[in-house]
Design a protein around this motif. Structure first.
Motif, PDB file in Angstrom:
ATOM      1  N   GLN A  37     -39.338  29.465  -5.795  1.00  0.00           N
ATOM      2  CA  GLN A  37     -40.470  28.563  -5.689  1.00  0.00           C
ATOM      3  C   GLN A  37     -41.453  29.085  -4.640  1.00  0.00           C
ATOM      4  N   GLY A  42     -44.513  25.190  -8.674  1.00  0.00           N
ATOM      5  CA  GLY A  42     -43.255  24.654  -9.175  1.00  0.00           C
ATOM      6  C   GLY A  42     -42.168  25.716  -9.186  1.00  0.00           C
ATOM      7  N   PRO A  43     -40.906  25.290  -9.299  1.00  0.00           N
ATOM      8  CA  PRO A  43     -39.802  26.259  -9.367  1.00  0.00           C
ATOM      9  C   PRO A  43     -39.896  27.119 -10.630  1.00  0.00           C
ATOM     10  N   LEU A  45     -37.531  29.722 -12.944  1.00  0.00           N
ATOM     11  CA  LEU A  45     -36.155  30.154 -13.157  1.00  0.00           C
ATOM     12  C   LEU A  45     -36.031  31.665 -13.047  1.00  0.00           C
ATOM     13  N   TYR A  48     -29.590  32.049 -14.860  1.00  0.00           N
ATOM     14  CA  TYR A  48     -28.607  30.988 -14.831  1.00  0.00           C
ATOM     15  C   TYR A  48     -27.310  31.427 -15.497  1.00  0.00           C
ATOM     16  N   ASP A  56     -28.994  33.770 -19.034  1.00  0.00           N
ATOM     17  CA  ASP A  56     -30.366  34.264 -19.129  1.00  0.00           C
ATOM     18  C   ASP A  56     -30.780  34.820 -17.775  1.00  0.00           C
ATOM     19  N   LEU A  91     -34.093  28.408  -4.580  1.00  0.00           N
ATOM     20  CA  LEU A  91     -33.360  27.169  -4.816  1.00  0.00           C
ATOM     21  C   LEU A  91     -32.194  27.427  -5.761  1.00  0.00           C
ATOM     22  N   GLN A 100     -25.341  15.436 -19.351  1.00  0.00           N
ATOM     23  CA  GLN A 100     -26.677  15.559 -19.917  1.00  0.00           C
ATOM     24  C   GLN A 100     -27.504  16.652 -19.253  1.00  0.00           C
ATOM     25  N   ASN A 101     -26.833  17.608 -18.619  1.00  0.00           N
ATOM     26  CA  ASN A 101     -27.550  18.739 -18.034  1.00  0.00           C
ATOM     27  C   ASN A 101     -28.525  18.331 -16.933  1.00  0.00           C
ATOM     28  N   THR A 102     -28.272  17.216 -16.274  1.00  0.00           N
ATOM     29  CA  THR A 102     -29.105  16.823 -15.135  1.00  0.00           C
ATOM     30  C   THR A 102     -28.913  17.826 -14.008  1.00  0.00           C
ATOM     31  N   LEU A 103     -30.021  18.329 -13.465  1.00  0.00           N
ATOM     32  CA  LEU A 103     -29.948  19.334 -12.405  1.00  0.00           C
ATOM     33  C   LEU A 103     -29.874  18.693 -11.025  1.00  0.00           C
ATOM     34  N   PHE A 105     -30.116  19.917  -7.020  1.00  0.00           N
ATOM     35  CA  PHE A 105     -30.593  21.064  -6.248  1.00  0.00           C
ATOM     36  C   PHE A 105     -30.009  21.090  -4.844  1.00  0.00           C
ATOM     37  N   ALA A 107     -30.697  22.543  -0.783  1.00  0.00           N
ATOM     38  CA  ALA A 107     -31.854  22.419   0.109  1.00  0.00           C
ATOM     39  C   ALA A 107     -32.737  23.666   0.093  1.00  0.00           C
ATOM     40  N   ARG A 110     -35.522  29.363   2.656  1.00  0.00           N
ATOM     41  CA  ARG A 110     -36.936  29.728   2.807  1.00  0.00           C
ATOM     42  C   ARG A 110     -37.012  31.167   3.328  1.00  0.00           C
TER      43      ARG A 110
ATOM     44  N   GLN B  33     -37.160  15.801 -17.629  1.00  0.00           N
ATOM     45  CA  GLN B  33     -36.621  15.397 -16.330  1.00  0.00           C
ATOM     46  C   GLN B  33     -37.778  15.260 -15.345  1.00  0.00           C
ATOM     47  N   PHE B  35     -38.589  15.030 -11.139  1.00  0.00           N
ATOM     48  CA  PHE B  35     -38.030  15.340  -9.827  1.00  0.00           C
ATOM     49  C   PHE B  35     -39.045  14.978  -8.750  1.00  0.00           C
ATOM     50  N   SER B  42     -36.691  19.217  -0.107  1.00  0.00           N
ATOM     51  CA  SER B  42     -35.529  18.887  -0.938  1.00  0.00           C
ATOM     52  C   SER B  42     -35.965  18.320  -2.278  1.00  0.00           C
ATOM     53  N   LEU B  43     -35.386  18.851  -3.347  1.00  0.00           N
ATOM     54  CA  LEU B  43     -35.690  18.419  -4.713  1.00  0.00           C
ATOM     55  C   LEU B  43     -34.627  17.440  -5.178  1.00  0.00           C
ATOM     56  N   ASN B  45     -33.450  14.741  -8.338  1.00  0.00           N
ATOM     57  CA  ASN B  45     -33.650  14.314  -9.708  1.00  0.00           C
ATOM     58  C   ASN B  45     -33.902  12.810  -9.751  1.00  0.00           C
ATOM     59  N   TYR B  48     -33.616  11.539 -16.109  1.00  0.00           N
ATOM     60  CA  TYR B  48     -33.349  12.392 -17.261  1.00  0.00           C
ATOM     61  C   TYR B  48     -33.638  11.526 -18.478  1.00  0.00           C
ATOM     62  N   PHE B  86     -42.493  16.560  -9.865  1.00  0.00           N
ATOM     63  CA  PHE B  86     -42.476  17.552 -10.942  1.00  0.00           C
ATOM     64  C   PHE B  86     -41.863  16.940 -12.190  1.00  0.00           C
ATOM     65  N   GLY B  99     -43.709  21.688 -14.909  1.00  0.00           N
ATOM     66  CA  GLY B  99     -45.119  21.491 -14.604  1.00  0.00           C
ATOM     67  C   GLY B  99     -45.422  22.003 -13.207  1.00  0.00           C
TER      68      GLY B  99
END
Lengths: 114, 108
Positions: A37, A42-43, A45, A48, A56, A91, A100-103, A105, A107, A110, B33, B35, B42-43, B45, B48, B86, B99
């Motif tokens: 990031q 935004g982050p 990828l 993973y 990927d 990150l 449900q693949n909720t991410l 994260f 901290a 940096r 999702q 965030f 700190s991110l 969630n 979903y 986000f 986004g």
């Protein structure tokens, strides 16, 4: 339940130096992500894994970046020869297919490359 | 171009007021999702979503897959709601497309 743990929190390097970032995902999470990031963006990828397999890594600059997750738990992201353009927050996130693949994260680390 | 476009890019609100953030998608997506990245970085969630609506406290989010957008409503904004919001859309290969964020500042 412990969250996603990353270390170090900060790193400052000269160009050309190497650095490694470490991530410990939430216990039981099979999928682990590394994101970059840049400031005020935004982050993005990088790579993973599902368990120990890379799913990927198409966005990982393969000439200088590498990532491993040898036992399907902790993961290390390494930059071999840092450039100023690598300055960003790195990150780590993890998820569980059955959740449900909720991410979730960590901290972040940096990184400043001078 | 922007596959996931967020608006507005920045917003400043008085404490206690309401707001709506929006994401428009130009890709086919089955889930979304949301965030919040707090000022310390700190991110977290928030939601979903499959097509439909979810609510959590003062936050409510809707994903309309037919019209390719999602909204996040914040009711009675508090100082701790400040940060960057986000949205991220899940593509058919399970990857998230992010986004560029909405930076929200809540003023006392």
């Amino acid at each position: 339940e412990a969250g996603v743990t990353q270390s170090p929190r900060y790193a400052v390097l000269q160009e050309g130096q190497a650095v490694s970032f470490w991530c410990d995902p939430i216990s039981g999470h099979d999928t682990l992500y590394w994101y970059q990031q840049p400031r005020d963006q935004g982050p993005q990828l990088l790579v993973y894994f599902r368990d120990e397999a890379v799913i990927d890594n198409s966005q990982l600059p393969s000439d200088r970046f590498s990532a491993v997750r040898p036992k399907g738990t902790n993961s290390t992201l390494k930059i071999q020869s840092a450039k100023q353009g690598d300055t960003a927050t790195y990150l780590c996130a993890s998820s569980f297919d059955w959740d449900q693949n909720t991410l979730y994260f960590g901290a972040g680390t940096r990184l400043s490359v001078l | 171009g922007d596959q996931v476009k967020q608006s507005p890019s920045a917003l400043s609100l008085q404490e206690g007021t309401n707001s709506a953030l929006r994401c428009n998608f130009s890709i086919a997506t089955t889930t979304v999702q949301w965030f919040l990245q707090n000022p310390r970085g700190s991110l977290m969630n928030l939601f979903y979503l499959v097509p439909g609506t979810k609510e959590n406290g003062r936050l409510k989010s809707t994903f309309n897959s037919k019209e390719s957008y999602s909204t996040l409503h914040i009711r009675d904004a508090q100082l701790e709601d400040s940060g960057t919001y986000f949205c991220a859309a899940e593509e058919s290969n399970y990857q998230l497309i992010w986004g560029s964020g909405t930076k929200l500042i809540i003023k006392p």
